[in-house]
Motif scaffolding. Structure first.
Motif, PDB file in Angstrom:
ATOM      1  N   SER A  40      -8.322   6.144  70.053  1.00  0.00           N
ATOM      2  CA  SER A  40      -7.031   6.351  70.726  1.00  0.00           C
ATOM      3  C   SER A  40      -6.666   7.684  71.257  1.00  0.00           C
ATOM      4  N   GLY A  41      -6.059   7.755  72.148  1.00  0.00           N
ATOM      5  CA  GLY A  41      -5.576   9.067  72.448  1.00  0.00           C
ATOM      6  C   GLY A  41      -6.529   9.710  73.617  1.00  0.00           C
ATOM      7  N   ARG A  42      -6.277  11.041  74.167  1.00  0.00           N
ATOM      8  CA  ARG A  42      -7.245  11.559  74.931  1.00  0.00           C
ATOM      9  C   ARG A  42      -7.597  12.981  74.362  1.00  0.00           C
ATOM     10  N   VAL A  43      -9.103  13.464  75.032  1.00  0.00           N
ATOM     11  CA  VAL A  43      -9.730  14.628  74.300  1.00  0.00           C
ATOM     12  C   VAL A  43     -10.021  15.462  75.774  1.00  0.00           C
ATOM     13  N   GLU A  44      -9.667  16.674  75.658  1.00  0.00           N
ATOM     14  CA  GLU A  44     -10.351  17.537  76.771  1.00  0.00           C
ATOM     15  C   GLU A  44     -11.412  18.107  76.361  1.00  0.00           C
ATOM     16  N   ILE A  45     -12.535  18.492  77.179  1.00  0.00           N
ATOM     17  CA  ILE A  45     -13.557  19.141  76.845  1.00  0.00           C
ATOM     18  C   ILE A  45     -13.734  20.384  77.521  1.00  0.00           C
ATOM     19  N   LEU A  46     -13.617  21.433  76.992  1.00  0.00           N
ATOM     20  CA  LEU A  46     -13.462  22.632  77.576  1.00  0.00           C
ATOM     21  C   LEU A  46     -14.820  23.605  77.460  1.00  0.00           C
ATOM     22  N   LEU A  93     -13.943  20.444  81.718  1.00  0.00           N
ATOM     23  CA  LEU A  93     -15.020  19.643  82.117  1.00  0.00           C
ATOM     24  C   LEU A  93     -14.780  18.381  82.064  1.00  0.00           C
ATOM     25  N   ALA A  94     -13.853  17.750  81.154  1.00  0.00           N
ATOM     26  CA  ALA A  94     -13.609  16.283  81.133  1.00  0.00           C
ATOM     27  C   ALA A  94     -12.434  15.990  80.344  1.00  0.00           C
ATOM     28  N   VAL A  95     -11.804  14.876  80.551  1.00  0.00           N
ATOM     29  CA  VAL A  95     -10.705  14.455  79.857  1.00  0.00           C
ATOM     30  C   VAL A  95     -11.315  12.988  79.206  1.00  0.00           C
ATOM     31  N   LEU A  96     -11.440  12.627  78.229  1.00  0.00           N
ATOM     32  CA  LEU A  96     -12.030  11.569  77.632  1.00  0.00           C
ATOM     33  C   LEU A  96     -10.709  10.587  77.046  1.00  0.00           C
ATOM     34  N   GLY A  97     -11.014   9.386  76.908  1.00  0.00           N
ATOM     35  CA  GLY A  97     -10.117   8.501  76.363  1.00  0.00           C
ATOM     36  C   GLY A  97     -10.622   7.409  75.364  1.00  0.00           C
ATOM     37  N   PHE A 134     -11.062  11.500  83.148  1.00  0.00           N
ATOM     38  CA  PHE A 134     -12.150  11.984  83.853  1.00  0.00           C
ATOM     39  C   PHE A 134     -13.668  12.344  82.903  1.00  0.00           C
ATOM     40  N   PRO A 135     -14.654  11.608  83.334  1.00  0.00           N
ATOM     41  CA  PRO A 135     -14.901  10.884  84.808  1.00  0.00           C
ATOM     42  C   PRO A 135     -14.240   9.375  84.338  1.00  0.00           C
ATOM     43  N   PHE A 136     -13.712   9.088  85.861  1.00  0.00           N
ATOM     44  CA  PHE A 136     -13.165   7.637  85.788  1.00  0.00           C
ATOM     45  C   PHE A 136     -14.272   6.872  86.507  1.00  0.00           C
ATOM     46  N   ARG A 137     -14.939   5.938  85.932  1.00  0.00           N
ATOM     47  CA  ARG A 137     -16.302   5.211  86.506  1.00  0.00           C
ATOM     48  C   ARG A 137     -15.690   3.936  87.218  1.00  0.00           C
ATOM     49  N   ILE A 138     -16.093   3.808  88.409  1.00  0.00           N
ATOM     50  CA  ILE A 138     -16.017   2.493  89.244  1.00  0.00           C
ATOM     51  C   ILE A 138     -17.496   2.192  89.438  1.00  0.00           C
ATOM     52  N   LEU A 141     -23.841  -1.921  89.926  1.00  0.00           N
ATOM     53  CA  LEU A 141     -23.137  -1.997  88.666  1.00  0.00           C
ATOM     54  C   LEU A 141     -22.456  -0.766  88.148  1.00  0.00           C
ATOM     55  N   ASN A 142     -23.164   0.408  88.261  1.00  0.00           N
ATOM     56  CA  ASN A 142     -22.605   1.795  87.875  1.00  0.00           C
ATOM     57  C   ASN A 142     -22.742   2.519  89.424  1.00  0.00           C
ATOM     58  N   HIS A 143     -21.482   2.542  90.148  1.00  0.00           N
ATOM     59  CA  HIS A 143     -21.565   3.090  91.555  1.00  0.00           C
ATOM     60  C   HIS A 143     -21.088   4.523  91.650  1.00  0.00           C
ATOM     61  N   CYS A 144     -20.069   4.843  91.322  1.00  0.00           N
ATOM     62  CA  CYS A 144     -19.458   6.378  91.392  1.00  0.00           C
ATOM     63  C   CYS A 144     -18.455   6.710  90.204  1.00  0.00           C
ATOM     64  N   ALA A 145     -18.333   7.828  90.200  1.00  0.00           N
ATOM     65  CA  ALA A 145     -17.103   8.257  89.194  1.00  0.00           C
ATOM     66  C   ALA A 145     -16.155   9.407  89.824  1.00  0.00           C
ATOM     67  N   LEU A 146     -14.948   9.186  89.771  1.00  0.00           N
ATOM     68  CA  LEU A 146     -14.077  10.301  89.915  1.00  0.00           C
ATOM     69  C   LEU A 146     -14.169  11.470  88.629  1.00  0.00           C
ATOM     70  N   ASP A 147     -14.347  12.619  89.197  1.00  0.00           N
ATOM     71  CA  ASP A 147     -14.782  13.606  88.057  1.00  0.00           C
ATOM     72  C   ASP A 147     -14.228  14.742  88.343  1.00  0.00           C
ATOM     73  N   LEU A 148     -14.306  15.793  87.423  1.00  0.00           N
ATOM     74  CA  LEU A 148     -13.634  17.347  87.602  1.00  0.00           C
ATOM     75  C   LEU A 148     -15.121  18.085  87.533  1.00  0.00           C
ATOM     76  N   ASP A 149     -14.835  19.317  88.396  1.00  0.00           N
ATOM     77  CA  ASP A 149     -15.652  20.390  88.333  1.00  0.00           C
ATOM     78  C   ASP A 149     -14.539  21.704  88.213  1.00  0.00           C
ATOM     79  N   SER A 150     -15.272  22.980  88.235  1.00  0.00           N
ATOM     80  CA  SER A 150     -14.648  23.999  88.094  1.00  0.00           C
ATOM     81  C   SER A 150     -13.558  24.350  89.069  1.00  0.00           C
ATOM     82  N   GLU A 151     -13.568  23.628  90.429  1.00  0.00           N
ATOM     83  CA  GLU A 151     -12.721  23.757  91.330  1.00  0.00           C
ATOM     84  C   GLU A 151     -11.589  22.781  91.636  1.00  0.00           C
TER      85      GLU A 151
END
Length: 254
Positions: A27-33, A43-47, A156-160, A189-199
Motif C-alpha cells: 500500500s502507498g506510493r514510493v518515489e525512486i530518486l 525516476l519513477a513513482v511506484l504503487g 510512473f511508469p503507468f503500463r498500458i 499484451l505489453n504495449h506502452c507506458a507513461l513514464d518520467l524522465d529528467s525533463e
C-alpha cells in the motif's frame, strides 16, 4: 518476507547502500530518486503490487538510486533465498518479481537504442509537485475501460496493454490499464507506458508489434524511435496503426 511500515518521507534505501533486498509494495506510493549535482531527479513513482530494488536479487553492486516513501507505505522485503522460495512455492509473488525484472531490462534496452541513458549533464532538479496527468478514452473501446471524467495517473511508469486472450497466460501481461482486443490484434499484451524522465512525462513503447502513436509520431515496432515526449495540455495516444480504435486523450496540466 518481513513486512515493514514507512511514514511519508522515510527512506526505504539510499543510493550507495548495499543491494541486498527487493521490496514488494502492498500500500502507498514510493518515489525512486537519483542524486545529481543539480539536485534529485525523480525516476519513477511506484504503487501497490509494484516491486522496487529488484536488481539487488541479481547483483551485489550498491544501490544506483534511492527509494523514499511518497506517502505512508507498507512493503515486504525479499532476499535472495526468499526469492527462490517465492518462485517455487508462491508463483503469484514470484511472478511479480520476474515481471519487474523483465520490464526493467526492456526499458534499459530501449534507453540504449535511443541513446538516452541518464547522464548528470542532462539531469534537472526534481519538481515540487507530481505531474498532473489524466487519461481519457477517445473511442467506445477505450471509454469502456476508463471513468467518464478520466483517470488521474498516480504512478510512473503507468503500463498500458491488452487483456490476455484465448490461451494467453495472464502472467505474461503486466499492465495498469488493459483494453479488450480481438485478432488480428492492434494492441500488444505489453504495449506502452507513461513514464518520467529528467525533463518531464514521456510515452515509452514497450515492444509493441504494431507501434504506438503520440501526437502523430510513430514509436516502437519497426520505428527507430521508442519514446515521445508529452506536451502541456492535450495529447493524443493511439495503440496501433492510425486507424486503430484504441485511442486516448492525455491531458498534462501545469
Amino acid at each position: 518476507m518481513n513486512k515493514s511500515h514507512y511514514k511519508a518521507g522515510d527512506l526505504i534505501f539510499k543510493e550507495g547502500d548495499p543491494s541486498d533486498f527487493a521490496y514488494i509494495i502492498h500500500s502507498g506510493r514510493v518515489e525512486i530518486l537519483k542524486h545529481s549535482p543539480k539536485g534529485e531527479v525523480r525516476l519513477a513513482v511506484l504503487g501497490p503490487d509494484d516491486v522496487l530494488g529488484e536488481m539487488g536479487l541479481l547483483e551485489e553492486r550498491p544501490r544506483s538510486a534511492s527509494a523514499r516513501a511518497y506517502e505512508d507505505v507498507i512493503a515486504s522485503s525479499v532476499d535472495h533465498g526468499e526469492f527462490v522460495e517465492l518462485i517455487t512455492g508462491e508463483p503469484k509473488e514470484g511472478m511479480a518479481l520476474l515481471r519487474a525484472l523483465f520490464e526493467r531490462l526492456r526499458t534499459m534496452n530501449q534507453l540504449v537504442v535511443e541513446h538516452q541513458l541518464l547522464s548528470e549533464s542532462r539531469m534537472v532538479a526534481v519538481p515540487v509537485a507530481m505531474p498532473d496527468l489524466k487519461i481519457f478514452g477517445a473511442t467506445a473501446e477505450t471509454r469502456a475501460v476508463l471513468p467518464d471524467d478520466g483517470l488521474l495517473v498516480s504512478r510512473f511508469p503507468f503500463r498500458i496493454g491488452r487483456e490476455p486472450s484465448g490461451n494467453e497466460s495472464a502472467a505474461l501481461a503486466f499492465n495498469d490499464l488493459a483494453v479488450k482486443d480481438q485478432e488480428p490484434f492492434s494492441v500488444s499484451l505489453n504495449h506502452c507506458a507513461l513514464d518520467l524522465d529528467s525533463e518531464g512525462v514521456v510515452v515509452r513503447d514497450r515492444g509493441s508489434r504494431d507501434s504506438t502513436r503520440v501526437n502523430g509520431v510513430k514509436i516502437g515496432a519497426r520505428s527507430f524511435r521508442h519514446v515521445a515526449r508529452l506536451n502541456k495540455g492535450r495529447n493524443d495516444l493511439i495503440l496501433g496503426s492510425p486507424d486503430s480504435p484504441f485511442r486516448f486523450k492525455l491531458v498534462l496540466e501545469g
